[in-house]
Write an enzyme that holds these catalytic residues in place. Structure first.
Site, PDB file in Angstrom:
ATOM      1  N   GLU A 102       0.614  -1.318   0.220  1.00 14.59           N
ATOM      2  CA  GLU A 102      -0.012   0.074   0.473  1.00 14.59           C
ATOM      3  C   GLU A 102       0.317   1.283  -0.166  1.00 14.59           C
ATOM      4  OE1 GLU A 102      -2.147  -0.378   3.775  1.00 14.59           O
ATOM      5  OE2 GLU A 102      -1.148   0.338   4.737  1.00 14.59           O
ATOM      6  N   CYS A 103       0.846   2.146  -0.933  1.00 14.43           N
ATOM      7  CA  CYS A 103       1.069   3.121  -1.240  1.00 14.43           C
ATOM      8  C   CYS A 103       2.713   3.400  -1.549  1.00 14.43           C
ATOM      9  CB  CYS A 103       0.187   4.351  -0.130  1.00 14.43           C
ATOM     10  SG  CYS A 103       0.812   6.293  -0.308  1.00 14.43           S
TER      11      CYS A 103
END
Length: 478
Positions: free
Chosen positions: A355-356
Protein backbone atom coordinates in the site's frame (compact mmCIF):
# COMPACT_ATOMS: atom_id res chain seq x y z
CA UNK A 1 -9.94 -3.83 32.83
CA UNK A 2 -9.95 -0.02 33.07
CA UNK A 3 -7.38 2.72 32.64
CA UNK A 4 -7.02 6.39 33.66
CA UNK A 5 -7.08 8.34 30.43
CA UNK A 6 -7.35 11.74 28.81
CA UNK A 7 -7.52 13.22 25.33
CA UNK A 8 -5.23 16.05 24.20
CA UNK A 9 -7.10 18.22 21.69
CA UNK A 10 -6.80 21.66 20.09
CA UNK A 11 -9.05 24.23 18.39
CA UNK A 12 -7.23 23.61 15.09
CA UNK A 13 -4.20 22.00 13.52
CA UNK A 14 -0.93 23.76 14.25
CA UNK A 15 -1.65 24.59 17.89
CA UNK A 16 1.15 22.32 19.11
CA UNK A 17 -0.80 19.35 20.39
CA UNK A 18 1.80 16.85 19.12
CA UNK A 19 4.50 18.63 21.10
CA UNK A 20 2.33 18.79 24.22
CA UNK A 21 1.02 15.21 23.92
CA UNK A 22 4.48 13.78 23.27
CA UNK A 23 5.89 15.89 26.08
CA UNK A 24 3.21 14.67 28.47
CA UNK A 25 3.92 11.05 27.55
CA UNK A 26 7.67 11.58 28.02
CA UNK A 27 7.26 13.49 31.30
CA UNK A 28 4.91 10.93 32.81
CA UNK A 29 7.16 8.09 31.66
CA UNK A 30 10.13 9.83 33.30
CA UNK A 31 8.14 9.72 36.55
CA UNK A 32 8.16 5.94 36.34
CA UNK A 33 4.65 5.52 34.98
CA UNK A 34 3.78 3.13 32.16
CA UNK A 35 2.06 5.36 29.61
CA UNK A 36 -0.03 4.01 26.74
CA UNK A 37 0.16 6.42 23.77
CA UNK A 38 -2.62 6.75 21.21
CA UNK A 39 -3.46 8.97 18.23
CA UNK A 40 -6.90 9.80 16.83
CA UNK A 41 -7.14 9.32 13.08
CA UNK A 42 -5.01 7.61 10.42
CA UNK A 43 -1.70 9.44 10.98
CA UNK A 44 1.37 7.18 11.22
CA UNK A 45 3.97 9.81 12.10
CA UNK A 46 2.85 11.18 15.47
CA UNK A 47 2.59 7.68 16.98
CA UNK A 48 6.28 7.20 16.16
CA UNK A 49 7.19 10.08 18.46
CA UNK A 50 4.71 8.83 21.05
CA UNK A 51 6.35 5.42 20.94
CA UNK A 52 9.80 6.90 21.52
CA UNK A 53 8.46 8.84 24.50
CA UNK A 54 6.63 5.88 26.06
CA UNK A 55 8.89 2.97 25.18
CA UNK A 56 5.91 1.06 23.77
CA UNK A 57 4.07 1.26 20.43
CA UNK A 58 1.98 4.30 19.64
CA UNK A 59 -1.42 3.15 18.39
CA UNK A 60 -4.16 4.74 16.30
CA UNK A 61 -7.83 5.10 17.18
CA UNK A 62 -9.70 5.71 13.92
CA UNK A 63 -13.47 5.47 14.13
CA UNK A 64 -13.88 5.75 10.35
CA UNK A 65 -11.56 2.90 9.39
CA UNK A 66 -12.07 0.64 12.42
CA UNK A 67 -15.65 1.48 13.39
CA UNK A 68 -16.82 3.34 16.53
CA UNK A 69 -17.52 0.05 18.30
CA UNK A 70 -13.82 -0.89 18.27
CA UNK A 71 -12.38 2.36 19.67
CA UNK A 72 -12.68 1.61 23.39
CA UNK A 73 -11.64 -2.07 22.96
CA UNK A 74 -8.58 -0.99 20.95
CA UNK A 75 -7.60 1.48 23.66
CA UNK A 76 -7.86 -1.19 26.35
CA UNK A 77 -5.83 -3.61 24.21
CA UNK A 78 -3.05 -1.09 23.66
CA UNK A 79 -3.11 0.04 27.29
CA UNK A 80 -2.64 -3.44 28.80
CA UNK A 81 -0.26 -3.10 31.74
CA UNK A 82 -0.20 0.72 31.58
CA UNK A 83 -0.86 3.19 34.38
CA UNK A 84 -2.40 5.90 32.19
CA UNK A 85 -3.37 6.44 28.54
CA UNK A 86 -2.71 9.69 26.68
CA UNK A 87 -4.66 10.14 23.43
CA UNK A 88 -3.60 12.85 20.99
CA UNK A 89 -6.41 14.22 18.87
CA UNK A 90 -6.51 15.10 15.19
CA UNK A 91 -7.05 18.52 13.58
CA UNK A 92 -9.50 20.64 15.58
CA UNK A 93 -11.54 19.08 18.38
CA UNK A 94 -14.75 18.81 16.36
CA UNK A 95 -13.25 18.17 12.90
CA UNK A 96 -14.13 14.71 11.59
CA UNK A 97 -14.56 12.84 8.34
CA UNK A 98 -15.62 15.34 5.70
CA UNK A 99 -19.39 15.61 5.37
CA UNK A 100 -20.08 13.05 8.11
CA UNK A 101 -20.67 15.19 11.16
CA UNK A 102 -18.62 14.20 14.18
CA UNK A 103 -17.56 10.78 12.83
CA UNK A 104 -13.86 10.10 13.54
CA UNK A 105 -13.33 13.51 15.15
CA UNK A 106 -11.39 13.94 18.38
CA UNK A 107 -14.67 14.82 20.10
CA UNK A 108 -16.27 11.62 18.81
CA UNK A 109 -13.40 9.48 20.08
CA UNK A 110 -13.38 11.29 23.45
CA UNK A 111 -17.06 10.45 23.87
CA UNK A 112 -16.51 6.82 22.87
CA UNK A 113 -13.73 6.62 25.47
CA UNK A 114 -15.65 8.65 28.08
CA UNK A 115 -12.41 10.56 28.54
CA UNK A 116 -11.83 14.11 29.76
CA UNK A 117 -10.37 16.50 27.20
CA UNK A 118 -7.41 18.84 27.67
CA UNK A 119 -7.45 21.67 25.13
CA UNK A 120 -4.07 22.92 23.87
CA UNK A 121 -4.49 26.57 22.92
CA UNK A 122 -1.97 28.50 20.84
CA UNK A 123 -1.97 31.65 22.98
CA UNK A 124 0.32 33.69 20.75
CA UNK A 125 -1.18 37.01 19.64
CA UNK A 126 -4.11 36.92 22.07
CA UNK A 127 -4.93 37.56 25.73
CA UNK A 128 -8.55 37.94 26.96
CA UNK A 129 -9.91 36.45 23.75
CA UNK A 130 -8.64 33.08 24.91
CA UNK A 131 -11.53 32.92 27.38
CA UNK A 132 -14.12 33.30 24.62
CA UNK A 133 -12.41 30.61 22.56
CA UNK A 134 -12.27 28.12 25.45
CA UNK A 135 -15.82 28.93 26.54
CA UNK A 136 -17.08 28.21 23.03
CA UNK A 137 -15.29 24.87 22.80
CA UNK A 138 -16.41 23.88 26.30
CA UNK A 139 -20.08 24.61 25.60
CA UNK A 140 -20.41 23.41 21.99
CA UNK A 141 -21.18 19.76 22.82
CA UNK A 142 -22.29 19.01 26.39
CA UNK A 143 -21.30 15.35 25.95
CA UNK A 144 -17.65 16.36 25.55
CA UNK A 145 -16.07 17.12 28.92
CA UNK A 146 -13.49 19.81 28.32
CA UNK A 147 -11.78 19.60 31.70
CA UNK A 148 -8.52 21.52 31.34
CA UNK A 149 -6.48 23.90 29.22
CA UNK A 150 -2.76 23.95 28.44
CA UNK A 151 -1.63 27.32 27.10
CA UNK A 152 1.03 26.97 24.43
CA UNK A 153 3.50 29.48 22.96
CA UNK A 154 3.12 31.88 25.85
CA UNK A 155 5.42 34.89 25.39
CA UNK A 156 6.18 36.03 28.95
CA UNK A 157 5.16 35.96 32.59
CA UNK A 158 2.92 38.99 31.99
CA UNK A 159 1.29 37.28 29.01
CA UNK A 160 0.65 34.18 31.12
CA UNK A 161 -0.91 36.28 33.89
CA UNK A 162 -3.33 37.95 31.47
CA UNK A 163 -4.32 34.59 29.98
CA UNK A 164 -4.92 32.99 33.37
CA UNK A 165 -6.97 35.93 34.61
CA UNK A 166 -9.16 35.86 31.51
CA UNK A 167 -9.78 32.12 31.79
CA UNK A 168 -10.56 32.30 35.50
CA UNK A 169 -13.06 35.07 34.83
CA UNK A 170 -14.73 33.81 31.69
CA UNK A 171 -14.39 30.08 31.04
CA UNK A 172 -14.55 28.04 34.22
CA UNK A 173 -11.99 25.62 32.75
CA UNK A 174 -8.83 25.19 34.86
CA UNK A 175 -5.41 25.97 33.41
CA UNK A 176 -3.12 22.94 33.77
CA UNK A 177 -0.02 24.61 32.42
CA UNK A 178 1.53 27.38 30.37
CA UNK A 179 4.28 26.44 27.93
CA UNK A 180 6.70 29.08 26.65
CA UNK A 181 7.68 29.44 23.03
CA UNK A 182 10.65 27.19 22.31
CA UNK A 183 12.41 26.52 19.06
CA UNK A 184 14.40 23.74 20.72
CA UNK A 185 11.50 21.29 20.64
CA UNK A 186 10.38 21.93 17.08
CA UNK A 187 10.05 18.80 14.97
CA UNK A 188 11.09 19.29 11.31
CA UNK A 189 8.50 18.87 8.57
CA UNK A 190 8.40 18.16 4.86
CA UNK A 191 5.85 17.43 2.12
CA UNK A 192 3.64 15.02 4.12
CA UNK A 193 4.03 16.52 7.59
CA UNK A 194 6.51 15.77 10.38
CA UNK A 195 9.62 13.74 9.59
CA UNK A 196 9.07 10.24 11.03
CA UNK A 197 10.91 9.50 14.24
CA UNK A 198 12.56 6.41 12.74
CA UNK A 199 14.42 8.63 10.27
CA UNK A 200 15.84 10.95 12.91
CA UNK A 201 17.14 8.34 15.39
CA UNK A 202 19.31 10.11 17.99
CA UNK A 203 17.97 13.51 16.96
CA UNK A 204 14.41 12.32 17.50
CA UNK A 205 15.28 10.95 20.93
CA UNK A 206 16.74 14.30 21.90
CA UNK A 207 13.66 16.12 20.59
CA UNK A 208 11.37 13.86 22.61
CA UNK A 209 13.48 14.36 25.72
CA UNK A 210 13.31 18.13 25.19
CA UNK A 211 9.52 17.96 24.82
CA UNK A 212 9.29 15.99 28.04
CA UNK A 213 11.48 18.45 29.90
CA UNK A 214 9.53 21.45 28.63
CA UNK A 215 6.18 19.95 29.63
CA UNK A 216 7.47 18.75 33.02
CA UNK A 217 8.63 22.29 33.80
CA UNK A 218 5.47 23.99 32.52
CA UNK A 219 2.51 21.70 33.24
CA UNK A 220 1.06 20.51 36.56
CA UNK A 221 1.55 16.77 36.02
CA UNK A 222 -0.21 15.91 39.29
CA UNK A 223 -3.29 17.77 38.08
CA UNK A 224 -3.09 16.02 34.73
CA UNK A 225 -2.96 12.61 36.42
CA UNK A 226 -5.81 13.53 38.75
CA UNK A 227 -7.87 14.54 35.73
CA UNK A 228 -7.09 11.28 33.91
CA UNK A 229 -8.29 9.35 36.96
CA UNK A 230 -11.70 11.01 36.76
CA UNK A 231 -12.47 9.05 33.57
CA UNK A 232 -15.33 6.69 34.50
CA UNK A 233 -15.11 2.91 34.01
CA UNK A 234 -15.66 1.61 30.49
CA UNK A 235 -18.45 -0.65 31.67
CA UNK A 236 -19.01 -3.74 29.56
CA UNK A 237 -16.02 -3.10 27.28
CA UNK A 238 -13.54 -5.92 26.76
CA UNK A 239 -10.06 -5.37 25.31
CA UNK A 240 -9.75 -5.98 21.58
CA UNK A 241 -8.43 -9.50 20.98
CA UNK A 242 -6.74 -10.26 17.63
CA UNK A 243 -7.19 -14.02 18.07
CA UNK A 244 -10.92 -13.62 18.60
CA UNK A 245 -11.13 -11.24 15.64
CA UNK A 246 -9.59 -13.68 13.15
CA UNK A 247 -11.08 -16.79 14.75
CA UNK A 248 -7.71 -18.44 15.41
CA UNK A 249 -5.02 -19.76 13.05
CA UNK A 250 -6.11 -20.51 9.51
CA UNK A 251 -5.82 -24.04 8.19
CA UNK A 252 -4.90 -25.10 4.67
CA UNK A 253 -5.61 -28.54 3.31
CA UNK A 254 -2.59 -30.65 2.42
CA UNK A 255 -1.61 -30.17 -1.19
CA UNK A 256 -3.33 -26.80 -1.49
CA UNK A 257 -1.70 -24.71 -4.17
CA UNK A 258 -0.68 -21.10 -3.89
CA UNK A 259 -0.20 -20.69 -7.63
CA UNK A 260 3.53 -21.28 -8.08
CA UNK A 261 6.16 -23.82 -7.17
CA UNK A 262 9.46 -21.93 -7.02
CA UNK A 263 10.88 -20.08 -4.05
CA UNK A 264 9.18 -22.28 -1.45
CA UNK A 265 10.58 -22.34 2.05
CA UNK A 266 9.60 -23.52 5.46
CA UNK A 267 9.44 -21.74 8.78
CA UNK A 268 9.38 -23.12 12.30
CA UNK A 269 6.26 -24.74 13.72
CA UNK A 270 4.46 -24.95 10.40
CA UNK A 271 3.55 -21.25 10.40
CA UNK A 272 3.76 -19.50 7.02
CA UNK A 273 6.48 -16.87 7.20
CA UNK A 274 5.27 -13.40 6.21
CA UNK A 275 7.97 -10.80 5.60
CA UNK A 276 6.95 -7.26 6.57
CA UNK A 277 8.97 -4.35 5.17
CA UNK A 278 10.13 -1.73 7.66
CA UNK A 279 12.99 0.67 8.25
CA UNK A 280 13.25 4.32 7.27
CA UNK A 281 11.72 3.92 3.79
CA UNK A 282 8.69 1.88 4.94
CA UNK A 283 7.99 3.17 8.43
CA UNK A 284 4.19 3.42 8.26
CA UNK A 285 2.33 0.52 9.83
CA UNK A 286 -0.39 -0.15 12.36
CA UNK A 287 0.74 -2.45 15.17
CA UNK A 288 -2.55 -4.33 15.04
CA UNK A 289 -1.90 -5.48 11.44
CA UNK A 290 1.08 -7.60 12.49
CA UNK A 291 -0.78 -8.79 15.59
CA UNK A 292 -3.65 -10.00 13.43
CA UNK A 293 -1.29 -11.83 11.07
CA UNK A 294 0.31 -13.58 14.05
CA UNK A 295 -3.11 -14.44 15.49
CA UNK A 296 -4.08 -15.91 12.10
CA UNK A 297 -1.11 -18.27 12.37
CA UNK A 298 1.65 -16.41 10.55
CA UNK A 299 5.25 -15.99 11.62
CA UNK A 300 5.82 -12.27 11.10
CA UNK A 301 9.41 -11.39 10.12
CA UNK A 302 10.40 -7.71 9.72
CA UNK A 303 13.08 -6.74 7.21
CA UNK A 304 14.52 -3.46 5.91
CA UNK A 305 14.60 -3.12 2.09
CA UNK A 306 17.32 -0.49 2.38
CA UNK A 307 19.75 -3.08 3.74
CA UNK A 308 18.42 -6.61 3.20
CA UNK A 309 20.17 -8.56 0.46
CA UNK A 310 17.11 -10.73 -0.10
CA UNK A 311 13.80 -11.71 1.39
CA UNK A 312 13.90 -13.56 4.72
CA UNK A 313 14.52 -17.26 4.17
CA UNK A 314 11.32 -19.19 3.69
CA UNK A 315 9.16 -16.15 2.90
CA UNK A 316 5.65 -17.25 1.95
CA UNK A 317 3.99 -13.83 2.00
CA UNK A 318 5.20 -10.26 1.59
CA UNK A 319 3.67 -7.09 3.10
CA UNK A 320 5.05 -3.68 2.08
CA UNK A 321 3.32 -0.81 3.81
CA UNK A 322 3.57 2.95 3.65
CA UNK A 323 6.49 5.31 4.07
CA UNK A 324 8.75 7.62 2.09
CA UNK A 325 10.49 5.58 -0.63
CA UNK A 326 10.82 8.74 -2.72
CA UNK A 327 13.45 9.95 -0.22
CA UNK A 328 15.44 6.72 -0.53
CA UNK A 329 14.86 6.01 -4.18
CA UNK A 330 18.57 5.76 -5.03
CA UNK A 331 19.30 3.33 -2.20
CA UNK A 332 16.24 1.22 -3.01
CA UNK A 333 17.11 1.15 -6.69
CA UNK A 334 20.74 0.26 -5.98
CA UNK A 335 19.65 -2.81 -4.02
CA UNK A 336 19.05 -4.74 -7.22
CA UNK A 337 19.50 -8.09 -5.47
CA UNK A 338 16.44 -7.53 -3.28
CA UNK A 339 14.45 -6.04 -6.15
CA UNK A 340 15.11 -9.17 -8.20
CA UNK A 341 14.14 -11.41 -5.26
CA UNK A 342 10.82 -9.60 -4.83
CA UNK A 343 10.09 -9.80 -8.55
CA UNK A 344 10.86 -13.53 -8.54
CA UNK A 345 8.71 -14.11 -5.47
CA UNK A 346 5.72 -12.37 -7.07
CA UNK A 347 6.29 -14.20 -10.37
CA UNK A 348 6.29 -17.53 -8.54
CA UNK A 349 2.79 -16.84 -7.17
CA UNK A 350 3.81 -15.56 -3.74
CA UNK A 351 1.11 -13.38 -2.18
CA UNK A 352 2.05 -9.71 -1.92
CA UNK A 353 0.19 -6.87 -0.22
CA UNK A 354 1.49 -3.36 -0.87
CA UNK A 355 0.00 0.00 0.00
CA UNK A 356 1.14 3.48 -0.99
CA UNK A 357 4.94 3.29 -0.58
CA UNK A 358 4.75 -0.41 -1.33
CA UNK A 359 2.85 0.33 -4.54
CA UNK A 360 5.62 2.71 -5.66
CA UNK A 361 8.30 0.13 -4.86
CA UNK A 362 6.59 -2.61 -6.87
CA UNK A 363 6.32 -0.48 -10.02
CA UNK A 364 8.74 -0.25 -12.93
CA UNK A 365 10.32 2.96 -11.72
CA UNK A 366 10.08 5.80 -9.21
CA UNK A 367 11.24 9.25 -10.31
CA UNK A 368 13.05 7.64 -13.24
CA UNK A 369 14.99 5.02 -11.27
CA UNK A 370 14.27 1.27 -11.53
CA UNK A 371 12.13 -0.38 -8.86
CA UNK A 372 10.98 -4.00 -8.56
CA UNK A 373 9.10 -4.18 -11.87
CA UNK A 374 6.30 -6.33 -10.50
CA UNK A 375 3.67 -3.85 -11.70
CA UNK A 376 3.50 -2.16 -15.09
CA UNK A 377 3.34 1.37 -13.74
CA UNK A 378 5.75 4.27 -13.20
CA UNK A 379 5.56 6.66 -10.24
CA UNK A 380 6.78 10.22 -9.78
CA UNK A 381 6.56 13.02 -7.25
CA UNK A 382 4.11 15.88 -7.90
CA UNK A 383 3.09 19.12 -6.15
CA UNK A 384 -0.47 17.91 -5.66
CA UNK A 385 -1.54 16.39 -2.33
CA UNK A 386 -4.11 13.60 -2.50
CA UNK A 387 -5.74 13.25 0.90
CA UNK A 388 -8.93 11.84 2.35
CA UNK A 389 -10.96 8.94 3.63
CA UNK A 390 -12.34 6.55 1.04
CA UNK A 391 -15.15 3.99 0.98
CA UNK A 392 -13.91 1.35 -1.41
CA UNK A 393 -15.21 -1.84 -3.00
CA UNK A 394 -12.87 -4.62 -4.16
CA UNK A 395 -13.24 -5.01 -7.92
CA UNK A 396 -11.29 -8.28 -8.26
CA UNK A 397 -10.18 -11.17 -6.08
CA UNK A 398 -6.81 -10.76 -4.40
CA UNK A 399 -4.87 -12.23 -1.46
CA UNK A 400 -6.50 -9.57 0.74
CA UNK A 401 -10.16 -9.51 -0.21
CA UNK A 402 -12.69 -11.11 -2.55
CA UNK A 403 -14.56 -9.25 -5.25
CA UNK A 404 -17.29 -7.10 -3.76
CA UNK A 405 -15.71 -6.62 -0.33
CA UNK A 406 -16.40 -3.14 1.03
CA UNK A 407 -13.80 -1.39 3.17
CA UNK A 408 -12.90 2.04 4.47
CA UNK A 409 -9.39 3.41 4.06
CA UNK A 410 -7.33 6.57 3.73
CA UNK A 411 -5.28 8.15 0.92
CA UNK A 412 -2.32 10.44 1.66
CA UNK A 413 0.37 11.03 -0.98
CA UNK A 414 2.02 13.50 -3.33
CA UNK A 415 3.05 10.94 -5.91
CA UNK A 416 1.18 9.71 -8.94
CA UNK A 417 1.33 6.35 -10.74
CA UNK A 418 0.90 6.14 -14.50
CA UNK A 419 -1.27 4.21 -15.05
CA UNK A 420 -3.03 4.46 -11.70
CA UNK A 421 -4.87 1.17 -12.14
CA UNK A 422 -4.19 -2.11 -13.88
CA UNK A 423 -6.41 -4.26 -16.07
CA UNK A 424 -7.63 -5.71 -12.77
CA UNK A 425 -8.07 -2.61 -10.55
CA UNK A 426 -7.88 -3.21 -6.83
CA UNK A 427 -10.58 -0.77 -5.76
CA UNK A 428 -13.40 1.37 -6.95
CA UNK A 429 -14.79 4.37 -5.09
CA UNK A 430 -16.72 7.55 -5.74
CA UNK A 431 -15.34 11.06 -5.37
CA UNK A 432 -17.20 14.37 -5.86
CA UNK A 433 -15.63 14.42 -9.32
CA UNK A 434 -17.07 10.99 -10.15
CA UNK A 435 -16.23 7.28 -9.86
CA UNK A 436 -12.62 6.15 -9.76
CA UNK A 437 -10.79 2.87 -10.13
CA UNK A 438 -7.43 2.51 -8.44
CA UNK A 439 -4.63 0.06 -7.78
CA UNK A 440 -3.68 -3.40 -8.97
CA UNK A 441 -5.30 -6.71 -8.03
CA UNK A 442 -2.81 -8.92 -9.80
CA UNK A 443 0.35 -8.72 -11.85
CA UNK A 444 1.23 -10.30 -15.18
CA UNK A 445 -2.15 -12.01 -15.31
CA UNK A 446 -1.93 -13.54 -11.84
CA UNK A 447 -4.09 -12.62 -8.86
CA UNK A 448 -1.47 -12.98 -6.11
CA UNK A 449 -0.53 -9.28 -5.83
CA UNK A 450 -2.61 -6.52 -4.25
CA UNK A 451 -1.15 -3.00 -4.55
CA UNK A 452 -2.89 0.31 -3.95
CA UNK A 453 -2.50 3.81 -2.57
CA UNK A 454 -5.22 3.03 -0.03
CA UNK A 455 -4.03 2.65 3.57
CA UNK A 456 -6.10 0.10 5.51
CA UNK A 457 -6.29 -0.44 9.25
CA UNK A 458 -6.74 -4.19 9.46
CA UNK A 459 -8.32 -4.01 12.92
CA UNK A 460 -11.43 -2.74 11.16
CA UNK A 461 -11.36 -5.71 8.75
CA UNK A 462 -9.61 -8.63 10.47
CA UNK A 463 -10.59 -10.92 7.60
CA UNK A 464 -7.79 -9.25 5.61
CA UNK A 465 -5.19 -10.83 7.88
CA UNK A 466 -6.92 -14.20 7.78
CA UNK A 467 -7.20 -14.11 3.99
CA UNK A 468 -3.59 -13.08 3.46
CA UNK A 469 -2.26 -15.65 5.93
CA UNK A 470 -4.31 -18.35 4.19
CA UNK A 471 -2.82 -17.30 0.85
CA UNK A 472 0.69 -17.51 2.34
CA UNK A 473 -0.03 -20.92 3.82
CA UNK A 474 -1.40 -22.18 0.50
CA UNK A 475 1.64 -20.85 -1.35
CA UNK A 476 3.98 -22.62 1.03
CA UNK A 477 1.98 -25.83 0.87
CA UNK A 478 1.95 -25.77 -2.93
Amino acid sequence: MDIPRLVVAAPSSGAGKTTIATGLIAALTARGLAVSPHKVGPDYIDPGYHGLAAGRPGRNLDAFMCGPERIAPLLLHGAAGADVAVVEGVMGLFDGASGRGELASTAHVAKLLRAPVVLVVDASSQSRSVAALVHGFASWDPEVRLAGVILNRVASDRHEQLLREALEEGSGVPVLGAVRRSAAVATPSRHLGLIPAVERSAEALRAVADMGGLVAASVDLDAVLALARTAPPLAGVEPWDPAAEVGGPVTVAAGASGGGTSGRGTSGGGAPRIAVAGGAAFSFSYAENAELLAAAGAEVVPFDPLHAEGLPEGTAGLVIGGGFPELYVRELSANDQLRAAIAAFAASGGPVSAECAGLLYLGRELDGLPMCGVLDTAARMTERLTLGYREAVALHDSPLAPTGARLRGHEFHRTVCEPGAGERPAWGWRLPTGPRTEGFAGAAGADNVHASYLHLHWAGYPQLAASFTAAAAAYRAG
